[in-house]
Design a protein around this motif. Sequence first.
Motif, PDB file in Angstrom:
ATOM      1  N   LEU A  33      36.554  90.825  56.943  1.00 42.64           N
ATOM      2  CA  LEU A  33      35.725  91.860  56.849  1.00 42.64           C
ATOM      3  C   LEU A  33      36.006  92.819  57.675  1.00 42.64           C
ATOM      4  O   LEU A  33      36.399  92.873  58.849  1.00 42.64           O
ATOM      5  CB  LEU A  33      34.306  91.472  56.911  1.00 42.64           C
ATOM      6  N   TYR A  34      35.849  94.336  57.068  1.00 43.75           N
ATOM      7  CA  TYR A  34      36.094  95.323  57.632  1.00 43.75           C
ATOM      8  C   TYR A  34      34.983  95.656  58.773  1.00 43.75           C
ATOM      9  O   TYR A  34      34.032  94.938  58.674  1.00 43.75           O
ATOM     10  CB  TYR A  34      36.291  96.605  56.990  1.00 43.75           C
ATOM     11  N   PRO A  35      35.170  96.637  60.015  1.00 40.22           N
ATOM     12  CA  PRO A  35      33.858  96.653  61.044  1.00 40.22           C
ATOM     13  C   PRO A  35      32.678  96.796  60.457  1.00 40.22           C
ATOM     14  O   PRO A  35      32.859  97.403  59.218  1.00 40.22           O
ATOM     15  CB  PRO A  35      34.561  97.591  61.876  1.00 40.22           C
ATOM     16  N   THR A  36      31.575  96.860  61.208  1.00 38.13           N
ATOM     17  CA  THR A  36      30.392  96.917  60.729  1.00 38.13           C
ATOM     18  C   THR A  36      30.129  98.422  60.465  1.00 38.13           C
ATOM     19  O   THR A  36      29.063  98.709  59.575  1.00 38.13           O
ATOM     20  CB  THR A  36      29.375  96.441  61.634  1.00 38.13           C
ATOM     21  N   GLY A  37      30.837  99.423  60.992  1.00 43.20           N
ATOM     22  CA  GLY A  37      30.704 100.818  60.576  1.00 43.20           C
ATOM     23  C   GLY A  37      30.954 100.998  59.174  1.00 43.20           C
ATOM     24  O   GLY A  37      30.657 102.454  58.887  1.00 43.20           O
ATOM     25  N   TYR A  57      32.137  73.760  52.508  1.00 45.26           N
ATOM     26  CA  TYR A  57      31.388  74.250  53.424  1.00 45.26           C
ATOM     27  C   TYR A  57      31.826  75.813  53.873  1.00 45.26           C
ATOM     28  O   TYR A  57      33.048  75.927  53.741  1.00 45.26           O
ATOM     29  CB  TYR A  57      31.701  73.581  54.762  1.00 45.26           C
ATOM     30  N   ALA A  58      30.961  76.562  54.158  1.00 40.71           N
ATOM     31  CA  ALA A  58      31.371  77.926  54.378  1.00 40.71           C
ATOM     32  C   ALA A  58      31.438  77.978  56.065  1.00 40.71           C
ATOM     33  O   ALA A  58      30.755  77.370  56.957  1.00 40.71           O
ATOM     34  CB  ALA A  58      30.270  79.086  54.168  1.00 40.71           C
ATOM     35  N   ALA A  59      32.523  78.418  56.559  1.00 47.23           N
ATOM     36  CA  ALA A  59      32.953  78.448  57.747  1.00 47.23           C
ATOM     37  C   ALA A  59      32.834  80.066  58.299  1.00 47.23           C
ATOM     38  O   ALA A  59      33.705  80.739  57.873  1.00 47.23           O
ATOM     39  CB  ALA A  59      34.425  78.181  58.143  1.00 47.23           C
ATOM     40  N   ILE A  60      31.591  80.491  58.574  1.00 45.20           N
ATOM     41  CA  ILE A  60      31.282  82.096  58.896  1.00 45.20           C
ATOM     42  C   ILE A  60      31.633  82.371  60.428  1.00 45.20           C
ATOM     43  O   ILE A  60      31.184  81.775  61.098  1.00 45.20           O
ATOM     44  CB  ILE A  60      29.695  82.123  58.503  1.00 45.20           C
ATOM     45  N   ILE A  61      32.351  83.170  60.498  1.00 46.65           N
ATOM     46  CA  ILE A  61      33.273  83.775  61.688  1.00 46.65           C
ATOM     47  C   ILE A  61      32.445  84.710  62.243  1.00 46.65           C
ATOM     48  O   ILE A  61      32.097  85.782  61.581  1.00 46.65           O
ATOM     49  CB  ILE A  61      34.517  84.104  61.377  1.00 46.65           C
ATOM     50  N   TYR A  62      31.984  84.742  63.422  1.00 39.76           N
ATOM     51  CA  TYR A  62      31.338  85.730  64.135  1.00 39.76           C
ATOM     52  C   TYR A  62      32.321  86.059  65.457  1.00 39.76           C
ATOM     53  O   TYR A  62      32.555  85.255  66.384  1.00 39.76           O
ATOM     54  CB  TYR A  62      29.782  85.526  64.687  1.00 39.76           C
ATOM     55  N   SER A  63      32.524  87.291  65.535  1.00 39.23           N
ATOM     56  CA  SER A  63      33.494  87.727  66.572  1.00 39.23           C
ATOM     57  C   SER A  63      33.214  89.190  67.269  1.00 39.23           C
ATOM     58  O   SER A  63      32.107  89.566  66.474  1.00 39.23           O
ATOM     59  CB  SER A  63      35.000  87.484  66.228  1.00 39.23           C
ATOM     60  N   TRP A 116      37.483  80.478  69.225  1.00 39.02           N
ATOM     61  CA  TRP A 116      37.779  80.544  70.799  1.00 39.02           C
ATOM     62  C   TRP A 116      37.374  81.526  71.491  1.00 39.02           C
ATOM     63  O   TRP A 116      37.306  81.199  72.613  1.00 39.02           O
ATOM     64  CB  TRP A 116      39.336  80.654  70.874  1.00 39.02           C
ATOM     65  N   ASP A 117      37.026  82.692  71.028  1.00 36.35           N
ATOM     66  CA  ASP A 117      36.189  83.638  71.781  1.00 36.35           C
ATOM     67  C   ASP A 117      34.890  84.271  71.122  1.00 36.35           C
ATOM     68  O   ASP A 117      34.429  85.316  71.523  1.00 36.35           O
ATOM     69  CB  ASP A 117      37.202  84.863  72.255  1.00 36.35           C
ATOM     70  N   GLY A 118      34.418  83.450  70.042  1.00 39.65           N
ATOM     71  CA  GLY A 118      33.206  83.973  69.192  1.00 39.65           C
ATOM     72  C   GLY A 118      32.405  82.719  68.982  1.00 39.65           C
ATOM     73  O   GLY A 118      32.313  81.867  69.754  1.00 39.65           O
ATOM     74  N   GLY A 119      32.221  82.691  67.634  1.00 32.79           N
ATOM     75  CA  GLY A 119      31.608  81.471  67.081  1.00 32.79           C
ATOM     76  C   GLY A 119      32.069  81.423  65.556  1.00 32.79           C
ATOM     77  O   GLY A 119      32.044  82.352  64.990  1.00 32.79           O
ATOM     78  N   VAL A 120      31.814  80.009  65.146  1.00 36.42           N
ATOM     79  CA  VAL A 120      31.885  79.837  63.715  1.00 36.42           C
ATOM     80  C   VAL A 120      30.856  78.977  63.157  1.00 36.42           C
ATOM     81  O   VAL A 120      30.683  77.714  63.769  1.00 36.42           O
ATOM     82  CB  VAL A 120      33.343  79.056  63.673  1.00 36.42           C
ATOM     83  N   GLU A 121      30.073  79.445  62.446  1.00 31.49           N
ATOM     84  CA  GLU A 121      28.799  78.587  61.721  1.00 31.49           C
ATOM     85  C   GLU A 121      29.602  78.050  60.759  1.00 31.49           C
ATOM     86  O   GLU A 121      30.011  78.389  59.714  1.00 31.49           O
ATOM     87  CB  GLU A 121      27.832  79.605  61.560  1.00 31.49           C
ATOM     88  N   VAL A 122      28.847  76.608  60.511  1.00 29.62           N
ATOM     89  CA  VAL A 122      29.554  75.722  59.413  1.00 29.62           C
ATOM     90  C   VAL A 122      28.300  75.474  58.594  1.00 29.62           C
ATOM     91  O   VAL A 122      27.506  74.854  59.260  1.00 29.62           O
ATOM     92  CB  VAL A 122      30.273  74.369  59.816  1.00 29.62           C
ATOM     93  N   ARG A 123      28.294  75.722  57.374  1.00 26.73           N
ATOM     94  CA  ARG A 123      27.162  75.551  56.614  1.00 26.73           C
ATOM     95  C   ARG A 123      27.419  75.015  55.191  1.00 26.73           C
ATOM     96  O   ARG A 123      28.516  75.692  54.581  1.00 26.73           O
ATOM     97  CB  ARG A 123      26.274  76.891  56.363  1.00 26.73           C
ATOM     98  N   PRO A 124      26.847  74.060  54.752  1.00 24.66           N
ATOM     99  CA  PRO A 124      27.162  73.292  53.680  1.00 24.66           C
ATOM    100  C   PRO A 124      26.913  74.493  52.357  1.00 24.66           C
ATOM    101  O   PRO A 124      25.971  75.151  52.483  1.00 24.66           O
ATOM    102  CB  PRO A 124      26.303  72.216  53.170  1.00 24.66           C
ATOM    103  N   ILE A 125      27.674  74.554  51.159  1.00 24.93           N
ATOM    104  CA  ILE A 125      27.200  75.324  50.229  1.00 24.93           C
ATOM    105  C   ILE A 125      26.697  74.651  49.114  1.00 24.93           C
ATOM    106  O   ILE A 125      26.913  73.306  48.788  1.00 24.93           O
ATOM    107  CB  ILE A 125      28.768  75.881  49.452  1.00 24.93           C
ATOM    108  N   GLU A 131      28.482  89.771  68.837  1.00 27.70           N
ATOM    109  CA  GLU A 131      29.060  89.321  67.887  1.00 27.70           C
ATOM    110  C   GLU A 131      28.918  89.597  66.208  1.00 27.70           C
ATOM    111  O   GLU A 131      27.456  89.718  66.370  1.00 27.70           O
ATOM    112  CB  GLU A 131      29.114  87.811  67.859  1.00 27.70           C
ATOM    113  N   VAL A 132      29.565  89.857  65.374  1.00 30.34           N
ATOM    114  CA  VAL A 132      29.310  90.246  64.019  1.00 30.34           C
ATOM    115  C   VAL A 132      29.754  89.504  63.151  1.00 30.34           C
ATOM    116  O   VAL A 132      30.873  88.769  63.482  1.00 30.34           O
ATOM    117  CB  VAL A 132      29.642  91.724  63.798  1.00 30.34           C
ATOM    118  N   LEU A 133      29.317  89.333  62.014  1.00 27.25           N
ATOM    119  CA  LEU A 133      30.201  88.594  60.777  1.00 27.25           C
ATOM    120  C   LEU A 133      31.493  89.428  60.437  1.00 27.25           C
ATOM    121  O   LEU A 133      31.390  90.603  60.153  1.00 27.25           O
ATOM    122  CB  LEU A 133      29.181  88.485  59.590  1.00 27.25           C
ATOM    123  N   SER A 134      32.728  88.583  60.803  1.00 26.35           N
ATOM    124  CA  SER A 134      33.779  89.167  60.655  1.00 26.35           C
ATOM    125  C   SER A 134      34.640  88.544  59.718  1.00 26.35           C
ATOM    126  O   SER A 134      35.584  89.124  59.236  1.00 26.35           O
ATOM    127  CB  SER A 134      34.534  89.376  62.005  1.00 26.35           C
TER     128      SER A 134
END
Length: 116
Positions: free
Chosen positions: A44-48, A4-10, A102-111, A75-78
Amino acid sequence: MPTYAAIIYSSDLDWTAPEQEAVMADYTEFGEAAAAVIRGGAALYPTGTATTVRVRGGKGGDIVTTDGPFAETKEVLSGFYLLECADLDEAIKLAAQIPGAWDGGVEVRPIIQFGG
């Protein structure tokens, strides 16, 4: 076992900045606790620092680049983890332990496993 990909948005942060040291300690703690199922991942580095690439006109068309992501959001993919778990329930349980949840979101998706 499925992966599973645990994709972090913060928040859009520079995780290498000294002021992120306490949060990074939480990520280190998670990484050590979940080491048996983590199969990869990265912050990941910031979106900039991002560049978005598009090809106008389809395959072989003009390559167009723009700075940053396509859309601005709170929130961005971090970062992400690749987790090898018995099932989705186990992956969700682990995702809840990732500090980004805890302060953003984590999307869980099967690979999808292609090929051998």
